[in-house]
Scaffold this motif. Structure first.
Motif, mmCIF file in Angstrom:
data_model
loop_
_atom_site.group_PDB
_atom_site.id
_atom_site.type_symbol
_atom_site.label_atom_id
_atom_site.label_comp_id
_atom_site.label_asym_id
_atom_site.label_seq_id
_atom_site.Cartn_x
_atom_site.Cartn_y
_atom_site.Cartn_z
ATOM 1 N N ASN A 283 0.800 -1.213 0.000
ATOM 2 C CA ASN A 283 0.000 0.000 0.000
ATOM 3 C C ASN A 283 0.839 1.273 0.000
ATOM 4 O OD1 ASN A 283 -2.515 -1.369 0.074
ATOM 5 N ND2 ASN A 283 -2.280 -1.695 2.272
ATOM 6 N N GLY A 284 2.146 1.138 0.109
ATOM 7 C CA GLY A 284 3.017 2.301 0.065
ATOM 8 C C GLY A 284 3.386 2.671 -1.364
ATOM 9 N N LEU A 285 4.366 3.546 -1.483
ATOM 10 C CA LEU A 285 4.843 4.011 -2.778
ATOM 11 C C LEU A 285 6.278 3.548 -2.990
ATOM 12 C CD1 LEU A 285 3.519 7.700 -2.792
ATOM 13 C CD2 LEU A 285 2.413 5.667 -3.728
ATOM 14 N N VAL A 286 6.648 3.416 -4.242
ATOM 15 C CA VAL A 286 8.019 3.061 -4.609
ATOM 16 C C VAL A 286 8.559 4.129 -5.540
ATOM 17 C CG1 VAL A 286 7.746 0.582 -4.291
ATOM 18 C CG2 VAL A 286 7.191 1.600 -6.499
ATOM 19 N N HIS A 287 9.863 4.300 -5.492
ATOM 20 C CA HIS A 287 10.545 5.274 -6.348
ATOM 21 C C HIS A 287 11.568 4.555 -7.205
ATOM 22 C CE1 HIS A 287 12.341 9.104 -7.592
ATOM 23 N NE2 HIS A 287 13.514 8.507 -7.423
ATOM 24 N N ILE A 288 11.482 4.744 -8.502
ATOM 25 C CA ILE A 288 12.464 4.218 -9.448
ATOM 26 C C ILE A 288 13.349 5.383 -9.859
ATOM 27 C CG2 ILE A 288 12.814 3.095 -11.672
ATOM 28 C CD1 ILE A 288 10.139 1.758 -11.351
ATOM 29 N N THR A 289 14.640 5.229 -9.632
ATOM 30 C CA THR A 289 15.568 6.319 -9.894
ATOM 31 C C THR A 289 15.536 6.704 -11.373
ATOM 32 O OG1 THR A 289 16.986 5.493 -8.133
ATOM 33 C CG2 THR A 289 17.953 7.056 -9.674
ATOM 34 N N GLY A 290 15.254 7.979 -11.624
ATOM 35 C CA GLY A 290 15.180 8.487 -12.980
ATOM 36 C C GLY A 290 13.831 8.352 -13.631
ATOM 37 N N LEU A 291 12.871 7.657 -12.986
ATOM 38 C CA LEU A 291 11.548 7.431 -13.581
ATOM 39 C C LEU A 291 10.441 8.104 -12.784
ATOM 40 C CD1 LEU A 291 10.418 6.000 -16.059
ATOM 41 C CD2 LEU A 291 10.003 3.991 -14.659
ATOM 42 N N GLY A 292 10.504 8.076 -11.435
ATOM 43 C CA GLY A 292 9.504 8.763 -10.628
ATOM 44 C C GLY A 292 8.914 7.874 -9.549
ATOM 45 N N ASP A 293 7.834 8.378 -8.913
ATOM 46 C CA ASP A 293 7.115 7.684 -7.844
ATOM 47 C C ASP A 293 5.889 6.991 -8.427
ATOM 48 O OD1 ASP A 293 8.984 8.841 -6.218
ATOM 49 O OD2 ASP A 293 7.676 10.477 -5.579
ATOM 50 N N PHE A 294 5.603 5.778 -7.923
ATOM 51 C CA PHE A 294 4.483 4.993 -8.450
ATOM 52 C C PHE A 294 3.827 4.211 -7.323
ATOM 53 C CE2 PHE A 294 7.581 5.416 -11.872
ATOM 54 C CZ PHE A 294 6.795 5.913 -12.896
ATOM 55 N N GLN A 295 2.599 3.755 -7.622
ATOM 56 C CA GLN A 295 1.865 2.868 -6.733
ATOM 57 C C GLN A 295 2.016 1.430 -7.190
ATOM 58 O OE1 GLN A 295 -2.130 4.440 -6.937
ATOM 59 N NE2 GLN A 295 -1.830 5.748 -5.135
ATOM 60 N N MET A 296 1.791 0.508 -6.264
ATOM 61 C CA MET A 296 1.881 -0.924 -6.566
ATOM 62 C C MET A 296 0.487 -1.544 -6.546
ATOM 63 S SD MET A 296 5.202 -1.927 -4.236
ATOM 64 C CE MET A 296 4.622 -0.965 -2.845
ATOM 65 N N SER A 297 0.286 -2.544 -7.392
ATOM 66 C CA SER A 297 -0.983 -3.270 -7.417
ATOM 67 C C SER A 297 -0.903 -4.569 -6.618
ATOM 68 C CB SER A 297 -1.394 -3.561 -8.864
ATOM 69 O OG SER A 297 -0.399 -4.329 -9.514
ATOM 70 N N ARG A 298 0.234 -5.260 -6.686
ATOM 71 C CA ARG A 298 0.410 -6.483 -5.904
ATOM 72 C C ARG A 298 1.891 -6.865 -5.885
ATOM 73 N NH1 ARG A 298 -1.789 -11.572 -9.607
ATOM 74 N NH2 ARG A 298 0.030 -11.664 -10.998
ATOM 75 N N ILE A 299 2.211 -7.813 -4.997
ATOM 76 C CA ILE A 299 3.570 -8.324 -4.848
ATOM 77 C C ILE A 299 3.494 -9.847 -4.870
ATOM 78 C CG2 ILE A 299 5.615 -8.424 -3.383
ATOM 79 C CD1 ILE A 299 4.868 -5.753 -2.232
ATOM 80 N N ASP A 300 4.265 -10.458 -5.760
ATOM 81 C CA ASP A 300 4.301 -11.914 -5.899
ATOM 82 C C ASP A 300 5.615 -12.451 -5.338
ATOM 83 O OD1 ASP A 300 1.898 -11.693 -7.170
ATOM 84 O OD2 ASP A 300 2.731 -11.814 -9.189
#
Length: 582
Positions: A283-300
């Motif tokens: 439910n948190g946010l992730v940051h990809i260096t050089g791409l931006g901040d995004f939300q996640m839908s699921r983790i496998d």
């Protein structure tokens, strides 16, 4: 008849004698044969003697040492991610593949595999540890910084035949120290190619050059298989440097990347790799260096593709490669609990204005709560507080009390044996028992949940990634490593700060105000046009068109900064404009 004197109410009462220790007569007079229950029941505490205290301290020290050694030996094992080593040459002309070839063949039982992104994995059953090697592209500063920010160890390679540290090597060391140096290891190659009488002198020359940047590091030799084993032992047992901006966050180096486009111009980005650092919340946010901040839908959760085999079988068979990889869904995002991507505060201009109430608000304000059965004349005599009390009293009716009473009676008595099969559903009762058992297990073992933990090999589904943005990023960073970091709460918000910067001494090239610069701060990289002003202690600063030695930067930035690690370059990545946070 003589009478005894009786003291009156005004008799003087003197203070008792203040003494810590009472005499035996005083204790006997106070107790008079009585024994305190607490003192009688309490066990006498054994007072350790000098030899016993020494033995106890020895046992505590031994247990702590064993615990520390077990944690160190477990790193890189089966339940932990492999040691991530970033291989960096200190000479532009040096080929690191020769060093990796020595590391592959240094042990007979070593198992070498490679991920789709070019990361080399070497498992050593003798050491019970795994190692991953990543080689960033030469002359690509951003690729080097992205690899160093997630690496556990930085392996710097020099050569005794060529110049040990050239201009590129000095820049590499400066960038690594400015961003945050992981645990460094320096090796020198081609020493065997030097005349035997000059080998010691050549190794000392390399040591002197490295001591200017890393004074505490000892240069190792890497020419034979035994040198490779010593290097593995050094990487696996040395104390790792603490990099604060990643100790409090989950982070991951992408082993596999897949983009699945969708119809609305967006898509899902699947990133697979070993999770490091703290646990990751979907439910948190992730940051990809050089791409931006995004939300996640699921983790496998996936099976480890590069396992450490401790038995006789040291490699995967052909039948195992044909098997389907098991995928288990660890977490799914909850839209009600998910963090928002809103980073800027949009002010409402009418928020502070006083507006006229609407007709609906006026009607709701005029509604009065009147008890049931009362006329308008009776309701007119009720005070507002009394009306609220009466309404609260009528909220609980007699029918509800009767229902509660009947439910209590039925639950206490319960059905009889004759009517048990008619009144109770066996399937429903079995499902209720399952839920009760699961709740009991969750209460007894609250930590055993399917939460992505340190060392898991997982796939993160990142949603709503624009296709044009991903295509542009992939075209410019095709071979560069992709690093992913989990954000803390409210870390995606933007703010305005004044920052004092100073030069590192690498270059004296001037920087004009409002020039487009690339800031590399911790795990973030963003472009801004800063405004330079004179650095003073007051609240007002004089604007400067160019910076000299110190500069004060005023711009919109993220509030979560790592104040020790900041790198500033121009838009084209030219050297000579590197500065560090003061």
């Amino acid at each position: 008849m003589q009478q005894a004197h009786r003291a009156g109410n005004l008799k003087q009462s003197n203070k008792s004698h203040k003494s810590r220790h009472r005499s035996k007569r005083g204790i006997a007079a106070a107790v008079k044969g009585k024994v305190n229950v607490k003192e009688f029941v309490r066990r006498n505490r054994h007072v350790l003697k000098k030899e016993e205290r020494r033995h106890q301290a020895l046992q505590i020290r031994k247990n702590k040492r064993e615990e520390s050694m077990n944690k160190k030996r477990a790193l890189g094992g089966t339940r932990f991610p492999p040691f991530l080593v970033c291989v960096v040459p200190l000479n532009r002309q040096l080929d690191v593949n020769s060093a990796l070839a020595i590391l592959k063949s240094c042990s007979e039982g070593a198992v070498a595999t490679e991920s789709p992104n070019g990361i080399l994995h070497i498992a050593l059953p003798n050491f019970k540890q795994r190692f991953s090697f990543i080689s960033p592209e030469v002359d690509n500063d951003f690729s080097l910084l992205d690899a160093l920010k997630v690496a556990d160890t930085a392996l710097f390679i020099s050569s005794a035949l060529d110049e040990p540290v050239d201009e590129w090597g000095e820049k590499v060391l400066a960038l690594a120290m400015a961003q945050g140096m992981p645990t460094p290891v320096v090796v020198a190659m081609d020493i065997e190619g030097v005349h035997p009488k000059k080998r010691t002198t050549e190794k000392q020359n390399v040591q002197k050059l490295i001591s200017k940047w890393l004074p505490e590091e000892k240069v190792m030799q890497l020419d034979k298989n035994s040198d490779g084993l010593n290097l593995f032992r050094r990487i696996g047992n040395q104390k790792r440097n603490v990099i604060h901006h990643r100790e409090k966050r989950p982070y991951m180096l992408a082993e596999e990347v897949e983009y699945v486009p969708e119809s609305d111009g967006k898509g899902t980005l699947k990133v697979s790799g070993y999770l490091r650092g703290m646990p990751l919340n979907v439910n948190g946010l992730v940051h990809i260096t050089g791409l931006g901040d995004f939300q996640m839908s699921r983790i496998d959760g996936l099976e480890d593709p590069h396992p450490l085999t401790l038995g006789k079988e040291t490699g995967k068979s052909d039948t195992m490669e044909a098997e389907v990889i098991k995928v288990s869904v660890l977490q799914k995002a909850d839209p009600a609990k998910q963090e928002s991507l809103v980073s800027e505060n949009v002010p409402d201009l009418m928020d502070a204005e006083q507006t006229w109430p609407t007709n609906q608000e006026i009607e709701q304000a005029n509604i009065e709560k009147v008890p049931k059965g009362w006329s308008d004349y009776q309701a007119a005599w009720i005070v507002e507080s009394d009306a609220e009390d009466n309404s609260e009293y009528e909220s609980g009716s007699d029918a509800e009390d009767d229902e509660q009473f009947m439910s209590l009676m039925e639950s206490e008595v319960g059905p009889t044996d004759e009517k048990y099969d008619d009144t109770v559903d066996a399937f429903e009762e079995h499902e209720v028992l399952k839920k009760l058992a699961a709740a009991r297990e969750d209460q007894l073992y609250p930590d055993e949940v399917d939460t992505p933990q340190y060392g898991f090999y997982i796939t993160i589904h990142i949603k709503d990634v624009r296709q044009d943005l991903w295509q542009a990023f992939h075209a410019s960073n095709g071979t560069a490593p992709l690093s992913l970091f989990g954000l803390l709460p409210h870390e995606q918000k933007m703010s305005v700060m004044n920052v004092a910067l100073k030069r590192t001494g690498v270059s004296d090239e001037p920087i004009r105000s409002k020039d487009r610069l690339v800031f590399q701060v911790g795990y973030r990289r963003f472009i801004v046009n800063p405004i330079f002003s004179q650095h003073t202690n007051g609240s007002k600063h004089k604007l400067k068109s160019q910076d000299t030695v110190l500069l004060n930067l005023y711009k919109r930035i993220y509030p979560k900064w790592n104040y020790e690690n900041c790198i500033v370059t121009d838009r084209d990545g030219k050297e000579g404009k590197d500065v560090a946070m003061d």
